[in-house]
Design an enzyme around this catalytic site. Structure first.
Site, short mmCIF file in Angstrom:
data_model
loop_
_atom_site.label_atom_id
_atom_site.label_comp_id
_atom_site.label_asym_id
_atom_site.label_seq_id
_atom_site.Cartn_x
_atom_site.Cartn_y
_atom_site.Cartn_z
N ASP A 168 0.86 -1.20 0.00
CA ASP A 168 0.00 0.00 0.00
C ASP A 168 0.89 1.25 0.00
O ASP A 168 0.88 2.04 0.96
CB ASP A 168 -0.96 0.02 1.20
CG ASP A 168 -0.24 0.01 2.56
OD1 ASP A 168 -0.83 0.51 3.52
OD2 ASP A 168 0.91 -0.49 2.64
N ASP A 189 6.64 1.16 2.03
CA ASP A 189 6.37 0.18 0.97
C ASP A 189 7.23 0.47 -0.26
O ASP A 189 7.80 -0.42 -0.87
CB ASP A 189 4.91 0.24 0.53
CG ASP A 189 3.92 0.02 1.65
OD1 ASP A 189 3.72 0.95 2.46
OD2 ASP A 189 3.37 -1.08 1.73
N ASN A 213 -2.38 2.82 3.33
CA ASN A 213 -1.80 4.15 3.61
C ASN A 213 -2.57 5.25 2.90
O ASN A 213 -2.61 6.39 3.38
CB ASN A 213 -0.34 4.17 3.19
CG ASN A 213 0.54 3.37 4.13
OD1 ASN A 213 0.33 3.41 5.35
ND2 ASN A 213 1.48 2.63 3.59
N THR A 216 2.77 -6.09 2.70
CA THR A 216 3.25 -5.00 3.58
C THR A 216 2.15 -3.96 3.81
O THR A 216 2.44 -2.81 4.16
CB THR A 216 4.49 -4.31 2.96
OG1 THR A 216 4.10 -3.73 1.71
CG2 THR A 216 5.63 -5.28 2.78
N PHE A 218 -1.22 -0.85 12.41
CA PHE A 218 -2.16 -0.41 11.38
C PHE A 218 -2.60 -1.51 10.42
O PHE A 218 -3.79 -1.65 10.15
CB PHE A 218 -1.55 0.76 10.58
CG PHE A 218 -2.42 1.19 9.43
CD1 PHE A 218 -2.12 0.81 8.13
CD2 PHE A 218 -3.56 1.96 9.65
CE1 PHE A 218 -2.94 1.19 7.07
CE2 PHE A 218 -4.39 2.34 8.60
CZ PHE A 218 -4.07 1.96 7.31
N ASN A 219 -1.66 -2.27 9.84
CA ASN A 219 -2.04 -3.24 8.80
C ASN A 219 -3.04 -4.26 9.33
O ASN A 219 -3.97 -4.67 8.64
CB ASN A 219 -0.80 -3.96 8.26
CG ASN A 219 0.06 -3.07 7.39
OD1 ASN A 219 -0.40 -2.05 6.86
ND2 ASN A 219 1.33 -3.43 7.25
N HIS A 277 9.54 0.07 8.12
CA HIS A 277 8.82 -1.17 8.46
C HIS A 277 8.90 -2.21 7.34
O HIS A 277 9.37 -3.32 7.54
CB HIS A 277 7.33 -0.88 8.68
CG HIS A 277 7.00 0.14 9.71
ND1 HIS A 277 7.09 -0.08 11.07
CD2 HIS A 277 6.51 1.40 9.56
CE1 HIS A 277 6.68 1.01 11.71
NE2 HIS A 277 6.32 1.91 10.83
N ASP A 278 8.39 -1.86 6.18
CA ASP A 278 8.13 -2.85 5.13
C ASP A 278 9.41 -3.42 4.54
O ASP A 278 9.44 -4.58 4.13
CB ASP A 278 7.26 -2.23 4.04
CG ASP A 278 5.91 -1.82 4.58
OD1 ASP A 278 5.29 -0.91 4.00
OD2 ASP A 278 5.47 -2.40 5.59
#
Ligand code: RIB
Ligand code: CA
Length: 307
Positions: free
Chosen positions: A10, A15, A39, A124, A163-164, A236-237
């Site tokens: 996203d 990402d 996102n 992700t 969030f995800n 993160h991703d």
């Protein structure tokens, strides 16, 4: 032989960096990119995936757009973190290419069926596409899922949830219930992948794509400075991609993970049975530590390969 992967994402600043890391790593064969809301709206995340691929000169990589909303929950996007475009900060022209005509799930099924070997899925974003895929096509032809999401400790969208997983808790539980090897790269690990001034300097020295990544980080840092006081942003991703690319960077423990779906207060909480308090069977390799220095060495070096 390179590991065949599909990145379900996203974009989204991190990402986009994860995508570029995959493109700069010959150990991975990126079969394609599927996009989801998260996102930002699906339209914007899809455009962003196309824009980043074109920037990297990889317009040959197919993009298939997927879910525009969660399985059951109301659509909520993270514009407060990633901006109105979903990729605010650096200047990027609108995409000149278009996604493939098939929906992400249909496209994924075709690619997995035709792949030379089992495919690794790296989600992700919210897990809606992956849950739909597993429901319609099962786990056949898949090697494993290495997802960015969840947390052993505190969340980021709410005190309880990352969030995800928060965005589509039902989808996340479906992925954890699937008869498949699943790895959960959560905030406990990705909050160890926070950039700093030294990483930014190294990125800017790594070439034009490195400068672009540094500009993404500059914008992504704004929210994290306001929220956590950090002088950087958690990529993160890219940690999920790095885990597939370089086993050993992330330490994992095989544990049971369940997703809270009843409570509003704790919606989307990943309840990780780290110390075997229950007899629930283990269903995921849960990230517990990261070699941060080695991660950033790998990231900068691979971004540098993109010119
Ligand atoms: O909670 C962090 C996750 O949510 C990352 O994947 C970020 O891109 C957003 O999708
Ligand atoms: Ca994401």
């Amino acid at each position: 032989m390179a590991t065949p992967i599909i990145l379900d994402c996203d974009p989204g600043h991190d990402d986009a960096i994860a995508l570029l890391l995959a493109l700069g790593s010959p150990e991975l064969e990126l079969l394609g990119v599927t996009t989801t809301y998260g996102n930002q709206t699906l339209e914007k995340t899809t455009a962003n995936a196309l824009r980043v691929l074109e920037l990297a000169g990889r317009g040959d990589v197919p993009v298939a757009s997927g879910a525009s909303a969660p399985l059951e929950r109301k659509l909520v996007v993270a514009a407060h973190v990633h901006g109105e475009s979903g990729l605010d900060g650096p200047t990027l022209p609108p995409p000149s290419l278009a996604p493939v005509s098939e929906d992400a799930v249909e496209w994924m099924a075709g690619v997995v069926a035709d792949a030379a070997g089992p495919v690794t899925l790296i989600p992700t974003g919210p897990l809606t596409n992956v849950a739909r895929y597993l429901d319609e096509h099962g786990a056949e032809g898949l090697e494993r899922i290495v997802l960015m999401g969840g947390a052993i400790a505190e969340g980021n969208m709410t005190p309880a949830a990352e969030f995800n997983v928060w965005a589509d808790p039902e989808a996340a539980q479906a992925v954890l219930d699937a008869p498949l090897d699943v790895t959960m790269i959560g905030l406990d690990v990705t909050h160890k992948a926070v950039t700093g001034p030294d990483v930014q300097r190294r990125l800017r020295d790594a070439g034009s794509i490195g400068v672009f990544v540094a500009e993404l980080v500059d914008f992504f840092t704004v929210y994290h400075r306001e929220t956590y006081g950090w002088d950087g942003a958690p990529i993160h991703d890219a940690v999920a991609v790095a885990h597939v690319l370089r086993p050993g960077l992330v330490q994992t423990k095989l544990r049971n993970v369940e997703v809270e779906r009843e409570s509003e207060l704790c919606r989307g909480r990943t309840v990780v049975d780290l110390w075997h308090r229950t007899d629930r069977p283990a269903n995921a390799h849960v990230g517990v530590d990261l070699d941060s220095a080695a991660f950033f060495d790998l990231l900068v070096e691979r971004i540098g390969r993109l010119g």
